[in-house]
Scaffold this active site. Structure first.
Site, PDB file in Angstrom:
ATOM      1  N   ASP A 141       9.872  31.951   9.680  1.00  0.00           N
ATOM      2  CA  ASP A 141      10.054  30.549  10.074  1.00  0.00           C
ATOM      3  C   ASP A 141      10.789  29.766   8.995  1.00  0.00           C
ATOM      4  O   ASP A 141      10.676  28.542   8.899  1.00  0.00           O
ATOM      5  CB  ASP A 141       8.693  29.905  10.367  1.00  0.00           C
ATOM      6  CG  ASP A 141       8.817  28.587  11.094  1.00  0.00           C
ATOM      7  OD1 ASP A 141       7.884  27.763  11.008  1.00  0.00           O
ATOM      8  OD2 ASP A 141       9.863  28.354  11.730  1.00  0.00           O
ATOM      9  N   LYS A 144      17.155  29.999   8.951  1.00  0.00           N
ATOM     10  CA  LYS A 144      17.435  30.910  10.071  1.00  0.00           C
ATOM     11  C   LYS A 144      18.441  31.999   9.698  1.00  0.00           C
ATOM     12  O   LYS A 144      18.391  33.082  10.251  1.00  0.00           O
ATOM     13  CB  LYS A 144      17.885  30.117  11.296  1.00  0.00           C
ATOM     14  CG  LYS A 144      16.925  28.987  11.685  1.00  0.00           C
ATOM     15  CD  LYS A 144      15.454  29.402  11.643  1.00  0.00           C
ATOM     16  CE  LYS A 144      14.533  28.199  11.583  1.00  0.00           C
ATOM     17  NZ  LYS A 144      13.136  28.557  11.252  1.00  0.00           N
ATOM     18  N   ASP A 169      10.133  32.600  14.763  1.00  0.00           N
ATOM     19  CA  ASP A 169      10.229  31.302  15.411  1.00  0.00           C
ATOM     20  C   ASP A 169      11.701  30.918  15.585  1.00  0.00           C
ATOM     21  O   ASP A 169      12.573  31.419  14.872  1.00  0.00           O
ATOM     22  CB  ASP A 169       9.510  30.229  14.565  1.00  0.00           C
ATOM     23  CG  ASP A 169       9.367  28.906  15.307  1.00  0.00           C
ATOM     24  OD1 ASP A 169       9.283  27.854  14.635  1.00  0.00           O
ATOM     25  OD2 ASP A 169       9.349  28.912  16.551  1.00  0.00           O
ATOM     26  N   ASN A 170      11.991  30.046  16.523  1.00  0.00           N
ATOM     27  CA  ASN A 170      13.303  29.395  16.649  1.00  0.00           C
ATOM     28  C   ASN A 170      14.459  30.308  17.004  1.00  0.00           C
ATOM     29  O   ASN A 170      15.610  30.049  16.603  1.00  0.00           O
ATOM     30  CB  ASN A 170      13.662  28.649  15.357  1.00  0.00           C
ATOM     31  CG  ASN A 170      12.578  27.737  14.894  1.00  0.00           C
ATOM     32  OD1 ASN A 170      12.033  27.927  13.811  1.00  0.00           O
ATOM     33  ND2 ASN A 170      12.224  26.758  15.699  1.00  0.00           N
ATOM     34  N   GLU A 199       9.187  22.727  19.375  1.00  0.00           N
ATOM     35  CA  GLU A 199       7.968  21.954  19.107  1.00  0.00           C
ATOM     36  C   GLU A 199       8.121  20.483  19.510  1.00  0.00           C
ATOM     37  O   GLU A 199       9.101  19.837  19.176  1.00  0.00           O
ATOM     38  CB  GLU A 199       7.546  22.070  17.629  1.00  0.00           C
ATOM     39  CG  GLU A 199       8.625  21.809  16.609  1.00  0.00           C
ATOM     40  CD  GLU A 199       9.328  23.068  16.161  1.00  0.00           C
ATOM     41  OE1 GLU A 199       9.361  24.047  16.915  1.00  0.00           O
ATOM     42  OE2 GLU A 199       9.860  23.073  15.057  1.00  0.00           O
TER      43      GLU A 199
HETATM   44  O1  LIG Z   1      15.185  25.197   9.857  1.00  0.00           O
HETATM   45  C1  LIG Z   1      14.014  25.239  10.183  1.00  0.00           C
HETATM   46  N1  LIG Z   1      13.060  25.718   9.341  1.00  0.00           N
HETATM   47  C2  LIG Z   1      13.414  26.280   8.043  1.00  0.00           C
HETATM   48  C3  LIG Z   1      13.578  25.315   6.917  1.00  0.00           C
HETATM   49  C4  LIG Z   1      14.304  24.142   7.053  1.00  0.00           C
HETATM   50  C5  LIG Z   1      14.468  23.302   5.935  1.00  0.00           C
HETATM   51  C6  LIG Z   1      13.932  23.630   4.706  1.00  0.00           C
HETATM   52  C7  LIG Z   1      13.217  24.785   4.582  1.00  0.00           C
HETATM   53  C8  LIG Z   1      12.682  25.117   3.237  1.00  0.00           C
HETATM   54  N2  LIG Z   1      11.778  26.247   3.244  1.00  0.00           N
HETATM   55  C9  LIG Z   1      12.221  27.487   2.880  1.00  0.00           C
HETATM   56  C10 LIG Z   1      13.577  27.756   2.742  1.00  0.00           C
HETATM   57  C11 LIG Z   1      13.990  29.018   2.344  1.00  0.00           C
HETATM   58  C12 LIG Z   1      13.026  29.997   2.070  1.00  0.00           C
HETATM   59  N3  LIG Z   1      13.162  31.288   1.615  1.00  0.00           N
HETATM   60  N4  LIG Z   1      11.899  31.809   1.473  1.00  0.00           N
HETATM   61  C13 LIG Z   1      11.008  30.889   1.803  1.00  0.00           C
HETATM   62  C14 LIG Z   1      11.688  29.716   2.190  1.00  0.00           C
HETATM   63  C15 LIG Z   1      11.266  28.463   2.603  1.00  0.00           C
HETATM   64  C16 LIG Z   1      13.031  25.633   5.678  1.00  0.00           C
HETATM   65  C17 LIG Z   1      13.569  24.725  11.511  1.00  0.00           C
HETATM   66  C18 LIG Z   1      14.385  23.769  12.151  1.00  0.00           C
HETATM   67  C19 LIG Z   1      14.015  23.257  13.393  1.00  0.00           C
HETATM   68  C20 LIG Z   1      14.868  22.236  14.066  1.00  0.00           C
HETATM   69  C21 LIG Z   1      15.413  21.181  13.331  1.00  0.00           C
HETATM   70  C22 LIG Z   1      16.214  20.239  13.955  1.00  0.00           C
HETATM   71  C23 LIG Z   1      16.460  20.327  15.330  1.00  0.00           C
HETATM   72  F1  LIG Z   1      17.214  19.389  15.948  1.00  0.00           F
HETATM   73  C24 LIG Z   1      15.925  21.379  16.059  1.00  0.00           C
HETATM   74  C25 LIG Z   1      15.133  22.331  15.429  1.00  0.00           C
HETATM   75  C26 LIG Z   1      12.826  23.681  14.023  1.00  0.00           C
HETATM   76  C27 LIG Z   1      12.032  24.657  13.390  1.00  0.00           C
HETATM   77  O2  LIG Z   1      10.896  25.111  13.976  1.00  0.00           O
HETATM   78  C28 LIG Z   1      12.399  25.178  12.147  1.00  0.00           C
HETATM   79  O3  LIG Z   1      11.597  26.152  11.578  1.00  0.00           O
HETATM   80 MG   LIG Z   2      10.226  26.900  13.033  1.00  0.00          MG
END
Ligand SMILES: O=C(NCc1cccc(CNc2ccc3[nH]ncc3c2)c1)c1cc(-c2ccc(F)cc2)cc(O)c1O
Ligand SMILES: [Mg+2]
Length: 214
Positions: A141, A144, A169-170, A199
């Site tokens: 998650d 992506k 997810d996603n 979500e």
């Molecule tokens: O992008 C997403 N999630 C990931 C994410 C995103 C930002 C920061 C992090 C920082 N955390 C991170 C990074 C790199 C990493 N490497 N190892 C661990 C680790 C941890 C993670 C996401 C977006 C949408 C979404 C947004 C907008 C929209 F219109 C529709 C849908 C819905 C989701 O359910 C999503 O999951």
């Molecule tokens: Mg997600």
């Protein structure tokens, strides 16, 4: 200066949930996201699918890539069998700070280990630093474009066994096209799509469940 969305989400948990009650933490976050501010938690609809996979696998050892505020961490952690462990990786220190407090509020700190850093660096250290042999369940998650490289890394590091489950997810929104193509075409995986919605919205999204065949 103003608060961040994760900080406002944490306040909603502290205000509306009961300490040591994971279900109340999940409900408080879902209520916050439905009525106050959208946030990228797996959410209640996809969360029910996540719950069913966790219960089916009953993992002794699970990995979550991308903690965010800890919502799915709590969903998974509350369903783990006694003695089981969940390692969750978060790259963003501000998210990690909030997630630790959400996990602690839910009373799951004994079952969950939150490790700060990028998956690409941490996955190769899982065996030596955290005594992991293989993961029974991996919930993807995070960024992506990291789903595919990290899946290959898990394979290369010998962290998957015959029957290990990947749940992503996603896979529709925002989408993970290269990952989907890989798990759906590789002879080493048996893959299945669980149609749902992004979500807290009516937009299509879904989870891909892939069994590693060894
Ligand atoms: O992008 C997403 N999630 C990931 C994410 C995103 C930002 C920061 C992090 C920082 N955390 C991170 C990074 C790199 C990493 N490497 N190892 C661990 C680790 C941890 C993670 C996401 C977006 C949408 C979404 C947004 C907008 C929209 F219109 C529709 C849908 C819905 C989701 O359910 C999503 O999951
Ligand atoms: Mg997600």
């Amino acid at each position: 200066t103003g608060s961040t969305r994760p900080q406002r989400l944490l306040k909603a948990v502290q205000k509306n949930a009961s300490r040591g009650d994971p279900q109340s933490v999940i409900s408080a976050i879902d209520r916050f996201c439905h009525s106050s501010e959208w946030a990228m938690n797996v959410g209640d609809e996809k969360g029910v699918i996540l719950d069913s996979v966790v219960c089916e696998v009953s993992p002794g050892c699970a990995l979550e890539l991308g903690t965010y505020c800890g919502y799915s961490t709590v969903r998974i952690g509350r369903l783990l069998p006694p003695g089981a462990k969940l390692i969750t990786l978060e790259f963003n220190p501000d998210y990690a700070k909030v997630a630790r407090q959400v996990i602690d509020f839910a009373g799951l700190q004994e079952k969950v280990l939150l490790v700060e850093g990028p998956s690409g660096d941490l996955i190769p250290k899982m065996k030596e630093q955290y005594g992991i042999t293989t993961f029974d369940l991996v919930f993807l998650d995070h960024w992506k474009d990291r789903y595919l490289p990290d899946t290959k890394l898990l394979e290369e590091c010998g962290l998957l066994r015959k029957g290990s489950i990947l749940l992503a997810d996603n896979v529709i929104c925002p989408g993970t096209p290269d990952y989907l193509a890989y798990v759906r075409s590789s002879p080493r995986y048996e893959s299945k799509y669980f149609k749902s919605h992004l979500e807290y919205t009516k937009v299509e999204d879904g989870l891909e469940k892939s069994i590693f065949l060894g």
